[in-house]
Structure formats: structure tokens, C-alpha cells
Design a protein around this motif. Structure first.
Motif, short mmCIF file in Angstrom:
data_model
loop_
_atom_site.label_atom_id
_atom_site.label_comp_id
_atom_site.label_asym_id
_atom_site.label_seq_id
_atom_site.Cartn_x
_atom_site.Cartn_y
_atom_site.Cartn_z
N ALA A 1 32.64 -36.62 -71.72
CA ALA A 1 31.62 -35.86 -72.61
C ALA A 1 31.92 -36.89 -73.84
O ALA A 1 30.16 -37.54 -74.65
CB ALA A 1 30.89 -34.87 -72.95
N ALA A 2 32.98 -36.75 -74.64
CA ALA A 2 33.00 -37.79 -76.06
C ALA A 2 32.96 -39.68 -75.25
O ALA A 2 33.70 -39.38 -75.43
CB ALA A 2 33.40 -36.40 -76.57
N GLU A 3 32.62 -39.80 -77.56
CA GLU A 3 33.77 -41.22 -76.65
C GLU A 3 34.43 -40.83 -78.18
O GLU A 3 34.19 -40.86 -79.39
CB GLU A 3 31.87 -42.75 -77.47
CG GLU A 3 30.88 -42.34 -76.55
CD GLU A 3 31.41 -43.61 -75.99
OE1 GLU A 3 32.13 -44.15 -76.03
OE2 GLU A 3 30.59 -43.23 -75.24
N GLY A 4 35.48 -42.07 -77.43
CA GLY A 4 36.29 -42.27 -77.93
C GLY A 4 37.60 -40.90 -78.70
O GLY A 4 37.07 -39.82 -77.68
N ALA A 5 38.80 -41.63 -78.77
CA ALA A 5 39.78 -40.15 -78.57
C ALA A 5 40.00 -39.71 -80.30
O ALA A 5 40.40 -40.43 -81.24
CB ALA A 5 40.91 -40.48 -77.38
N SER A 6 40.42 -38.52 -80.29
CA SER A 6 40.99 -37.91 -81.58
C SER A 6 42.20 -37.69 -81.72
O SER A 6 42.94 -37.35 -80.38
CB SER A 6 40.08 -36.68 -82.34
OG SER A 6 40.88 -36.19 -83.03
N ILE A 7 42.83 -37.66 -82.60
CA ILE A 7 44.71 -36.97 -82.85
C ILE A 7 44.71 -35.99 -82.63
O ILE A 7 46.13 -35.54 -82.09
CB ILE A 7 45.22 -37.90 -84.18
CG1 ILE A 7 46.47 -37.61 -84.37
CG2 ILE A 7 44.42 -37.14 -84.88
CD1 ILE A 7 47.86 -38.46 -85.31
N SER A 8 43.95 -35.32 -83.16
CA SER A 8 43.34 -33.44 -82.84
C SER A 8 42.80 -33.31 -81.25
O SER A 8 42.77 -31.66 -81.49
CB SER A 8 42.56 -32.87 -83.74
OG SER A 8 43.33 -33.35 -85.50
N ASP A 9 43.05 -33.98 -80.52
CA ASP A 9 42.11 -33.71 -79.07
C ASP A 9 43.21 -33.32 -78.35
O ASP A 9 43.46 -33.73 -77.44
CB ASP A 9 41.59 -34.97 -78.33
CG ASP A 9 40.18 -34.92 -78.80
OD1 ASP A 9 39.86 -34.63 -80.38
OD2 ASP A 9 39.17 -36.20 -78.51
N TRP B 1 39.02 -44.01 -95.54
CA TRP B 1 40.80 -44.69 -95.87
C TRP B 1 41.46 -43.05 -94.86
O TRP B 1 41.86 -42.01 -95.05
CB TRP B 1 40.86 -44.69 -96.97
CG TRP B 1 40.32 -45.60 -97.80
CD1 TRP B 1 38.96 -46.40 -98.08
CD2 TRP B 1 40.76 -46.87 -98.11
NE1 TRP B 1 38.70 -46.98 -98.47
CE2 TRP B 1 40.60 -47.38 -99.11
CE3 TRP B 1 42.10 -46.67 -99.25
CZ2 TRP B 1 40.11 -48.23 -99.80
CZ3 TRP B 1 42.51 -47.79 -100.07
CH2 TRP B 1 41.12 -48.71 -100.13
N VAL B 2 42.55 -43.63 -93.71
CA VAL B 2 43.55 -42.66 -93.03
C VAL B 2 44.54 -42.98 -93.08
O VAL B 2 44.95 -44.46 -93.25
CB VAL B 2 42.32 -42.98 -91.42
CG1 VAL B 2 41.03 -42.53 -91.60
CG2 VAL B 2 42.97 -44.10 -90.57
N LYS B 3 45.01 -41.92 -93.14
CA LYS B 3 47.00 -42.04 -92.94
C LYS B 3 46.94 -41.43 -91.51
O LYS B 3 46.79 -39.27 -92.12
CB LYS B 3 47.44 -42.21 -94.22
CG LYS B 3 49.25 -41.80 -94.13
CD LYS B 3 49.55 -41.45 -95.60
CE LYS B 3 51.12 -40.99 -95.58
NZ LYS B 3 51.88 -41.10 -96.84
N SER B 4 47.92 -41.71 -90.66
CA SER B 4 48.09 -40.45 -89.98
C SER B 4 49.70 -39.42 -90.53
O SER B 4 50.30 -39.88 -91.08
CB SER B 4 48.62 -41.44 -88.86
OG SER B 4 49.80 -40.36 -87.92
N LEU B 5 49.10 -38.31 -90.63
CA LEU B 5 50.94 -37.25 -90.84
C LEU B 5 51.62 -37.51 -89.87
O LEU B 5 52.31 -36.25 -90.01
CB LEU B 5 49.87 -36.11 -91.32
CG LEU B 5 48.99 -36.83 -92.97
CD1 LEU B 5 48.29 -35.20 -92.90
CD2 LEU B 5 50.03 -37.48 -93.84
N THR B 6 51.56 -37.96 -88.37
CA THR B 6 52.21 -37.43 -87.49
C THR B 6 52.91 -38.75 -87.13
O THR B 6 52.36 -39.60 -87.32
CB THR B 6 51.52 -36.53 -86.15
OG1 THR B 6 50.32 -37.51 -86.03
CG2 THR B 6 51.09 -35.39 -86.45
N PRO B 7 54.63 -38.82 -86.91
CA PRO B 7 55.02 -40.38 -86.28
C PRO B 7 54.09 -40.25 -84.85
O PRO B 7 53.93 -40.13 -84.20
CB PRO B 7 56.72 -39.43 -86.27
CG PRO B 7 56.47 -37.91 -85.92
CD PRO B 7 55.22 -37.85 -86.07
#
Length: 141
Positions: free
Chosen positions: A24-32, A135-141
Motif C-alpha cells: 500500500a505504501a509508495e517507496g521504501a524507507s531505510i527503517s521499513d 538533506w540526508v545522510k545514511s547512518l548505516t553502512p
């Protein structure tokens, strides 16, 4: 559709929420993932709101408040249930939560290319704020 029920998610709901977002949701999130959603519900038990009709999950929104700003994420409605007021009911519940917590303005994460979502957010009284860019920065490798 029967009466719509909106409630906060519990840890027992998380697998069904993750499965719901895949359809049901558009796009994926890093926290999904289970860990990310567990952390959300543990830290702020009222933030993940679910809409149910006849015991079926038909919508979600994350209404996060950090004490300073009100943030909306993951507004999603089951495709066969769209345009029935579910998204509006979820946003109203989120906004009521923010007011109770002392929030003053809500912002929403909306995918740039999701035109259908743009119409829904505008109908709910939201508008893009062109002066700001995320602005974003990933905190996981």
C-alpha cells in the motif's frame, strides 16, 4: 465499508504493518524493517496510527513528535479502499495527537514523483515549502 477504527499500533501489529506497507505504501524507507518499527513503537507508543475496517488494516500514518516539530510519515491506504476518507481520518487523528502534545505545525514526507499523494496532501490543507530542501545522510553502512 463498516465503521472505521483508528488506534495506536502495538508490538503485535508490526508484521502486518510491514506487509501492508509492501502493498500500500509508495517507496521504501531505510527503517521499513521489524527492528526499525519496533524501535518506533517502543520509543513513542502513540506514533504509529492504524485504520481498521472490519478488523482489516486499511491505512497507516506515523505521527512523530520530537518535542519540537510534528512529522508525518507513511500515510498509506490499501489500494481498494482509497478515496473513502481513510487518509483524511488518519491525518485528523494525527493532527489531534500533535495538538494534545503541544505541536504547532506538522510537516509531511511526500515523494516528489507521487502525484496521487500530492493531491491527497493538498486536499488535507498541506502545501510544499519550496524554501526548504531535505538533506540526508545514511547512518548505516
Amino acid at each position: 465499508m463498516s465503521e472505521l477504527r483508528i488506534r495506536a499500533a502495538s508490538p503485535a501489529d508490526l508484521d502486518s504493518v510491514l506487509a501492508f506497507w509492501r502493498t500500500a505504501a509508495e517507496g521504501a524507507s531505510i527503517s521499513d524493517d521489524r527492528e526499525g518499527v519496533e524501535r518506533l513503537v517502543a520509543r513513542d507508543p502513540g506514533a504509529l496510527l492504524l485504520a481498521e475496517a472490519d478488523g482489516e488494516l486499511v491505512g497507516t500514518v506515523i505521527a512523530g513528535f520530537d518535542g519540537w516539530r510534528c512529522h508525518l510519515y507513511r500515510l498509506a491506504v490499501r489500494p481498494g479502499h482509497r478515496r473513502r476518507g481513510i487518509g483524511s481520518a488518519l491525518l485528523a487523528a494525527a493532527e489531534e495527537r500533535f495538538v494534545r502534545l503541544g505541536g504547532r505545525r506538522a510537516d509531511a514526507m511526500v515523494l516528489t514523483g507521487n502525484e496521487r499523494a500530492h493531491h491527497a496532501w493538498r486536499a488535507a490543507g498541506y502545501a510544499p515549502q519550496e524554501a526548504w530542501r531535505r538533506w540526508v545522510k545514511s547512518l548505516t553502512p
